[in-house]
Enzyme design. Structure first.
Site, PDB file in Angstrom:
ATOM      1  N   ASP A 104      26.384  48.010  27.483  1.00 60.73           N
ATOM      2  CA  ASP A 104      26.454  48.197  26.202  1.00 60.73           C
ATOM      3  C   ASP A 104      27.525  49.984  25.932  1.00 60.73           C
ATOM      4  OD1 ASP A 104      24.496  48.925  25.364  1.00 60.73           O
ATOM      5  OD2 ASP A 104      24.225  47.621  23.268  1.00 60.73           O
ATOM      6  N   ASP A 107      24.424  55.920  25.345  1.00 60.99           N
ATOM      7  CA  ASP A 107      23.965  57.083  24.037  1.00 60.99           C
ATOM      8  C   ASP A 107      22.988  58.179  24.704  1.00 60.99           C
ATOM      9  OD1 ASP A 107      23.961  57.984  21.435  1.00 60.99           O
ATOM     10  OD2 ASP A 107      22.653  56.544  21.121  1.00 60.99           O
ATOM     11  N   LYS A 135      28.434  58.418  24.847  1.00 58.92           N
ATOM     12  CA  LYS A 135      28.087  58.732  24.069  1.00 58.92           C
ATOM     13  C   LYS A 135      27.660  60.323  24.346  1.00 58.92           C
ATOM     14  CE  LYS A 135      27.340  56.476  19.505  1.00 58.92           C
ATOM     15  NZ  LYS A 135      25.816  56.071  18.648  1.00 58.92           N
TER      16      LYS A 135
HETATM   17  P1  5GP Z   1      19.874  55.162  24.817  1.00 57.24           P
HETATM   18  O1  5GP Z   1      19.362  54.917  25.240  1.00 57.24           O
HETATM   19  O2  5GP Z   1      21.212  55.563  25.639  1.00 57.24           O
HETATM   20  O3  5GP Z   1      20.230  56.470  23.437  1.00 57.24           O
HETATM   21  O4  5GP Z   1      20.575  53.761  23.585  1.00 57.24           O
HETATM   22  C1  5GP Z   1      21.250  52.517  24.376  1.00 57.24           C
HETATM   23  C2  5GP Z   1      20.460  51.656  23.031  1.00 57.24           C
HETATM   24  O5  5GP Z   1      20.937  52.247  21.838  1.00 57.24           O
HETATM   25  C3  5GP Z   1      22.290  51.077  23.957  1.00 57.24           C
HETATM   26  O6  5GP Z   1      21.890  50.140  24.433  1.00 57.24           O
HETATM   27  C4  5GP Z   1      22.635  49.900  22.028  1.00 57.24           C
HETATM   28  O7  5GP Z   1      21.465  49.129  22.154  1.00 57.24           O
HETATM   29  C5  5GP Z   1      21.666  51.274  21.615  1.00 57.24           C
HETATM   30  N1  5GP Z   1      22.719  52.571  20.883  1.00 57.24           N
HETATM   31  C6  5GP Z   1      23.790  53.122  20.911  1.00 57.24           C
HETATM   32  N2  5GP Z   1      24.134  53.733  20.261  1.00 57.24           N
HETATM   33  C7  5GP Z   1      24.959  53.059  19.742  1.00 57.24           C
HETATM   34  C8  5GP Z   1      26.423  53.046  18.043  1.00 57.24           C
HETATM   35  O8  5GP Z   1      26.127  53.453  18.124  1.00 57.24           O
HETATM   36  N3  5GP Z   1      25.875  51.800  17.977  1.00 57.24           N
HETATM   37  C9  5GP Z   1      24.912  50.511  18.547  1.00 57.24           C
HETATM   38  N4  5GP Z   1      24.984  49.271  18.080  1.00 57.24           N
HETATM   39  N5  5GP Z   1      24.112  50.872  18.824  1.00 57.24           N
HETATM   40  C10 5GP Z   1      23.978  51.576  20.046  1.00 57.24           C
END
Ligand code: 5GP
Length: 179
Positions: A104, A107, A135
């Site tokens: 999805d 981040d 992001k």
């Molecule tokens: P990462 O490991 O890249 O920091 O985070 C990935 C996960 O964080 C994504 O699969 C999602 O579940 C959650 N996530 C990151 N940013 C957002 C956001 O803006 N909104 C939501 N709902 N989930 C996010």
């Protein structure tokens, strides 16, 4: 601008349903060209990627298999940085196959850094990563994303599969936290 309320937070519409569907069509064209005769395995990362994956896969009219994994994710609006496999990947399906991970949002990149390495360790023929959202401002790991739906600023978003404390996944557009 369309504003919605989920629990105690306001969110403004940020990516419309029409914009998403146009991008889906472009992504499907790219995937069809590349994978039409490869019988790829799509690995859908639950729960956030379910709607994105469903829209893509309904339009991918070639042989393929679809698997699901569930990785631990955010609670509320904070990342913990700790990743667990809550629903593991069926390892035997991945070996010697062209694997396309559908996520999805990338981040910090911690989740996909972990998961892409894990899949690579299962000896697939190839691995590529599609993320609906990206992001870049928050990236902590050098994650290679092959196809990005939309690149967005570092603001919390909901809708189109993404939730805020369990709600908002069913929205067909993307909404950004109002600040
Ligand atoms: P990462 O490991 O890249 O920091 O985070 C990935 C996960 O964080 C994504 O699969 C999602 O579940 C959650 N996530 C990151 N940013 C957002 C956001 O803006 N909104 C939501 N709902 N989930 C996010």
């Amino acid at each position: 601008m369309q504003t919605i309320q989920i629990k105690d937070k306001l969110f403004n519409q940020y990516i419309t349903e029409a914009q998403i569907q146009t991008r889906i069509q472009e992504i499907v064209s790219e995937l069809s060209e590349k994978y039409k005769d490869k019988n790829p395995v799509f690995v859908v990362v639950l729960r956030g990627a379910f709607m994105f994956a469903s829209d893509i896969l309904k339009k991918f009219n070639y042989p393929c298999e679809i698997e699901f994994v569930k990785l631990s994710s955010y609670t509320g609006m904070q990342s913990t940085g700790k990743i667990n496999m809550l629903l593991p990947l069926k390892e035997e399906i991945v070996k010697n196959r062209d694997v396309i991970i559908i996520e999805d949002i990338v981040d910090s990149g911690l989740t996909m850094d972990f998961f892409v390495s894990y899949v690579k360790g299962l000896e697939p023929k190839s691995v590529s990563l599609i993320s609906f959202l990206y992001k870049p401002e928050n990236l902590q790991k050098d994650v290679k994303i092959d196809i990005v739906g939309f690149t967005i600023p570092d603001l919390f978003v909901v809708g189109y599969g993404l939730d805020f404390d369990g709600e908002g996944r069913n929205l067909s557009a993307v909404y950004q936290l109002a600040v």
